[in-house]
Design a protein around this motif. Structure first.
Motif, PDB file in Angstrom:
ATOM      1  N   GLU A 143      28.245  38.710  36.005  1.00  0.00           N
ATOM      2  CA  GLU A 143      29.146  38.521  34.866  1.00  0.00           C
ATOM      3  C   GLU A 143      30.295  39.523  34.849  1.00  0.00           C
ATOM      4  OE1 GLU A 143      28.671  35.682  33.315  1.00  0.00           O
ATOM      5  OE2 GLU A 143      26.871  35.506  34.541  1.00  0.00           O
ATOM      6  N   ASN A 144      30.588  40.146  35.973  1.00  0.00           N
ATOM      7  CA  ASN A 144      31.676  41.095  36.085  1.00  0.00           C
ATOM      8  C   ASN A 144      32.929  40.343  36.536  1.00  0.00           C
ATOM      9  OD1 ASN A 144      33.474  43.131  37.106  1.00  0.00           O
ATOM     10  ND2 ASN A 144      31.751  44.513  37.343  1.00  0.00           N
ATOM     11  N   VAL A 145      34.092  40.844  36.176  1.00  0.00           N
ATOM     12  CA  VAL A 145      35.340  40.196  36.565  1.00  0.00           C
ATOM     13  C   VAL A 145      35.489  40.190  38.091  1.00  0.00           C
ATOM     14  CG1 VAL A 145      36.831  42.237  36.374  1.00  0.00           C
ATOM     15  CG2 VAL A 145      37.775  39.951  36.002  1.00  0.00           C
ATOM     16  N   SER A 146      34.970  41.205  38.767  1.00  0.00           N
ATOM     17  CA  SER A 146      35.083  41.243  40.232  1.00  0.00           C
ATOM     18  C   SER A 146      34.342  40.065  40.862  1.00  0.00           C
ATOM     19  CB  SER A 146      34.549  42.558  40.793  1.00  0.00           C
ATOM     20  OG  SER A 146      33.173  42.704  40.516  1.00  0.00           O
ATOM     21  N   ARG A 147      33.181  39.731  40.331  1.00  0.00           N
ATOM     22  CA  ARG A 147      32.421  38.591  40.842  1.00  0.00           C
ATOM     23  C   ARG A 147      33.203  37.289  40.627  1.00  0.00           C
ATOM     24  NH1 ARG A 147      27.011  37.139  41.978  1.00  0.00           N
ATOM     25  NH2 ARG A 147      26.313  39.240  41.562  1.00  0.00           N
ATOM     26  N   LYS A 148      33.808  37.150  39.467  1.00  0.00           N
ATOM     27  CA  LYS A 148      34.589  35.947  39.163  1.00  0.00           C
ATOM     28  C   LYS A 148      35.794  35.818  40.083  1.00  0.00           C
ATOM     29  CE  LYS A 148      33.048  35.838  34.404  1.00  0.00           C
ATOM     30  NZ  LYS A 148      33.350  36.093  33.013  1.00  0.00           N
ATOM     31  N   ILE A 149      36.455  36.926  40.357  1.00  0.00           N
ATOM     32  CA  ILE A 149      37.624  36.897  41.240  1.00  0.00           C
ATOM     33  C   ILE A 149      37.213  36.495  42.651  1.00  0.00           C
ATOM     34  CG2 ILE A 149      39.356  38.338  42.389  1.00  0.00           C
ATOM     35  CD1 ILE A 149      39.468  39.993  39.766  1.00  0.00           C
ATOM     36  N   ILE A 150      36.172  37.128  43.182  1.00  0.00           N
ATOM     37  CA  ILE A 150      35.749  36.852  44.551  1.00  0.00           C
ATOM     38  C   ILE A 150      35.190  35.438  44.682  1.00  0.00           C
ATOM     39  CG2 ILE A 150      34.127  37.519  46.371  1.00  0.00           C
ATOM     40  CD1 ILE A 150      34.742  40.442  45.554  1.00  0.00           C
ATOM     41  N   HIS A 151      34.434  34.981  43.703  1.00  0.00           N
ATOM     42  CA  HIS A 151      33.919  33.603  43.751  1.00  0.00           C
ATOM     43  C   HIS A 151      35.058  32.589  43.657  1.00  0.00           C
ATOM     44  CE1 HIS A 151      29.362  34.231  42.942  1.00  0.00           C
ATOM     45  NE2 HIS A 151      29.821  34.963  43.930  1.00  0.00           N
ATOM     46  N   ALA A 152      36.066  32.882  42.853  1.00  0.00           N
ATOM     47  CA  ALA A 152      37.228  31.984  42.780  1.00  0.00           C
ATOM     48  C   ALA A 152      37.938  31.944  44.133  1.00  0.00           C
ATOM     49  CB  ALA A 152      38.188  32.442  41.687  1.00  0.00           C
ATOM     50  N   LEU A 153      38.044  33.075  44.763  1.00  0.00           N
ATOM     51  CA  LEU A 153      38.667  33.153  46.078  1.00  0.00           C
ATOM     52  C   LEU A 153      37.863  32.390  47.127  1.00  0.00           C
ATOM     53  CD1 LEU A 153      40.641  34.407  48.148  1.00  0.00           C
ATOM     54  CD2 LEU A 153      39.184  36.430  48.150  1.00  0.00           C
ATOM     55  N   LYS A 154      36.548  32.598  47.146  1.00  0.00           N
ATOM     56  CA  LYS A 154      35.704  31.996  48.179  1.00  0.00           C
ATOM     57  C   LYS A 154      35.437  30.514  47.968  1.00  0.00           C
ATOM     58  CE  LYS A 154      32.120  34.295  49.810  1.00  0.00           C
ATOM     59  NZ  LYS A 154      30.987  35.208  50.025  1.00  0.00           N
ATOM     60  N   TYR A 155      35.145  30.121  46.745  1.00  0.00           N
ATOM     61  CA  TYR A 155      34.617  28.783  46.504  1.00  0.00           C
ATOM     62  C   TYR A 155      35.556  27.841  45.762  1.00  0.00           C
ATOM     63  CZ  TYR A 155      30.462  31.417  47.729  1.00  0.00           C
ATOM     64  OH  TYR A 155      29.566  32.231  48.370  1.00  0.00           O
ATOM     65  N   LYS A 156      36.655  28.360  45.222  1.00  0.00           N
ATOM     66  CA  LYS A 156      37.555  27.502  44.451  1.00  0.00           C
ATOM     67  C   LYS A 156      38.976  27.498  45.002  1.00  0.00           C
ATOM     68  CE  LYS A 156      34.794  28.012  40.315  1.00  0.00           C
ATOM     69  NZ  LYS A 156      34.699  28.553  38.972  1.00  0.00           N
ATOM     70  N   SER A 157      39.123  27.952  46.245  1.00  0.00           N
ATOM     71  CA  SER A 157      40.424  27.925  46.948  1.00  0.00           C
ATOM     72  C   SER A 157      41.532  28.647  46.196  1.00  0.00           C
ATOM     73  CB  SER A 157      40.849  26.487  47.242  1.00  0.00           C
ATOM     74  OG  SER A 157      39.916  25.874  48.086  1.00  0.00           O
ATOM     75  N   SER A 166      38.446  48.008  74.035  1.00  0.00           N
ATOM     76  CA  SER A 166      37.960  49.366  74.265  1.00  0.00           C
ATOM     77  C   SER A 166      38.998  50.381  73.799  1.00  0.00           C
ATOM     78  CB  SER A 166      37.662  49.560  75.755  1.00  0.00           C
ATOM     79  OG  SER A 166      37.137  50.836  75.984  1.00  0.00           O
ATOM     80  N   GLY A 167      38.492  51.497  73.293  1.00  0.00           N
ATOM     81  CA  GLY A 167      39.361  52.592  72.884  1.00  0.00           C
ATOM     82  C   GLY A 167      40.159  52.318  71.629  1.00  0.00           C
ATOM     83  N   LYS A 168      39.664  51.452  70.765  1.00  0.00           N
ATOM     84  CA  LYS A 168      40.390  51.071  69.548  1.00  0.00           C
ATOM     85  C   LYS A 168      39.644  51.514  68.294  1.00  0.00           C
ATOM     86  CE  LYS A 168      43.571  48.734  71.715  1.00  0.00           C
ATOM     87  NZ  LYS A 168      44.907  49.285  71.839  1.00  0.00           N
ATOM     88  N   HIS A 169      40.413  51.752  67.249  1.00  0.00           N
ATOM     89  CA  HIS A 169      39.861  51.998  65.915  1.00  0.00           C
ATOM     90  C   HIS A 169      40.025  50.689  65.145  1.00  0.00           C
ATOM     91  CE1 HIS A 169      40.088  54.374  61.857  1.00  0.00           C
ATOM     92  NE2 HIS A 169      39.045  53.572  61.924  1.00  0.00           N
ATOM     93  N   ILE A 170      38.911  50.040  64.851  1.00  0.00           N
ATOM     94  CA  ILE A 170      38.901  48.731  64.200  1.00  0.00           C
ATOM     95  C   ILE A 170      38.570  48.909  62.717  1.00  0.00           C
ATOM     96  CG2 ILE A 170      37.860  46.429  64.177  1.00  0.00           C
ATOM     97  CD1 ILE A 170      39.181  47.131  66.877  1.00  0.00           C
ATOM     98  N   LEU A 171      39.365  48.297  61.853  1.00  0.00           N
ATOM     99  CA  LEU A 171      39.021  48.223  60.432  1.00  0.00           C
ATOM    100  C   LEU A 171      38.416  46.849  60.204  1.00  0.00           C
ATOM    101  CD1 LEU A 171      38.974  49.453  57.596  1.00  0.00           C
ATOM    102  CD2 LEU A 171      41.225  48.425  57.218  1.00  0.00           C
ATOM    103  N   LEU A 172      37.124  46.822  59.933  1.00  0.00           N
ATOM    104  CA  LEU A 172      36.375  45.596  59.685  1.00  0.00           C
ATOM    105  C   LEU A 172      36.447  45.279  58.194  1.00  0.00           C
ATOM    106  CD1 LEU A 172      34.451  43.362  60.603  1.00  0.00           C
ATOM    107  CD2 LEU A 172      32.582  45.023  60.387  1.00  0.00           C
ATOM    108  N   ILE A 173      36.821  44.047  57.864  1.00  0.00           N
ATOM    109  CA  ILE A 173      37.056  43.662  56.474  1.00  0.00           C
ATOM    110  C   ILE A 173      36.070  42.576  56.056  1.00  0.00           C
ATOM    111  CG2 ILE A 173      38.742  42.665  54.878  1.00  0.00           C
ATOM    112  CD1 ILE A 173      40.922  43.905  56.732  1.00  0.00           C
ATOM    113  N   ASP A 174      35.410  42.813  54.908  1.00  0.00           N
ATOM    114  CA  ASP A 174      34.474  41.835  54.346  1.00  0.00           C
ATOM    115  C   ASP A 174      34.724  41.739  52.850  1.00  0.00           C
ATOM    116  OD1 ASP A 174      32.429  39.984  54.215  1.00  0.00           O
ATOM    117  OD2 ASP A 174      30.827  41.379  54.700  1.00  0.00           O
ATOM    118  N   ASP A 175      34.182  40.695  52.224  1.00  0.00           N
ATOM    119  CA  ASP A 175      34.392  40.545  50.791  1.00  0.00           C
ATOM    120  C   ASP A 175      33.376  41.349  49.984  1.00  0.00           C
ATOM    121  OD1 ASP A 175      32.305  38.823  51.384  1.00  0.00           O
ATOM    122  OD2 ASP A 175      33.364  37.021  50.764  1.00  0.00           O
ATOM    123  N   VAL A 176      32.076  41.137  50.215  1.00  0.00           N
ATOM    124  CA  VAL A 176      31.054  41.824  49.416  1.00  0.00           C
ATOM    125  C   VAL A 176      30.052  42.516  50.331  1.00  0.00           C
ATOM    126  CG1 VAL A 176      29.274  41.560  47.647  1.00  0.00           C
ATOM    127  CG2 VAL A 176      31.308  40.117  47.574  1.00  0.00           C
TER     128      VAL A 176
END
Length: 167
Positions: free
Chosen positions: A17-31, A126-136
């Protein structure tokens, strides 16, 4: 830490019931693609890489079947917006998801831990610094599995950026 991650950044807490959950769910499941741009812009206001700027941005991939069902990967637009702002290249195909599975949000904690052989690298890096990005970030298994694949590929460093942390 459970895995060799260089740095980890989270934008917000992910609670019921947090606004962050609503934002991410809208992004993921409601286009609601605009949410990705807004979250990326919000990130740029809070994240300064200083001397630790990554070489490449990589988002957690969807399985091709899930991508077809959903119509887009919600992390691609987020990653592309960050790429443009920070002038860091991105790759949407460095990592591939090997198996189709139901959404993590629909799994219990035990089944969320099953990530063995879920991901693989698609090209040599090889030899790279990777920034891995995830939602939750929930159990950490998704980012850990991908991080290990990137680390196995060569002398790389991995940092993680997530939109939200779920306890």
């Amino acid at each position: 830490m459970l895995f060799p991650i260089e740095h980890a950044f989270a934008l917000m807490q992910f609670e019921k019931e947090n606004v962050s959950r609503k934002i991410i769910h809208a992004l993921k499941y409601k286009s609601r693609k605009k949410a990705a741009e807004i979250l990326a812009e919000w990130t740029t206001e809070r994240l300064n890489f200083k001397n630790e700027k990554p070489d490449l941005l990589v988002s957690v991939p969807l399985h091709p079947k899930k991508l077809k069902e959903r119509g887009y990967n919600q992390l691609h637009l987020f990653t592309e917006t960050l790429s443009e702002f920070y002038e860091i290249p991105f790759s949407h195909d460095l990592i591939k998801r090997n198996h189709y599975s139901k959404a993590q949000a629909l799994k219990d904690r035990k089944h969320r831990l099953e990530t063995q052989n879920t991901f693989s690298t698609t090209k040599s890096i090889s030899g790279k610094h990777i920034l891995l990005i995830d939602d939750v970030f929930t159990t950490g298994n998704t980012v850990a599995s991908i991080a290990w694949e990137i680390l196995k590929a060569g002398n790389n460093k991995v940092s993680v950026l997530v939109m939200a942390m779920d306890e």
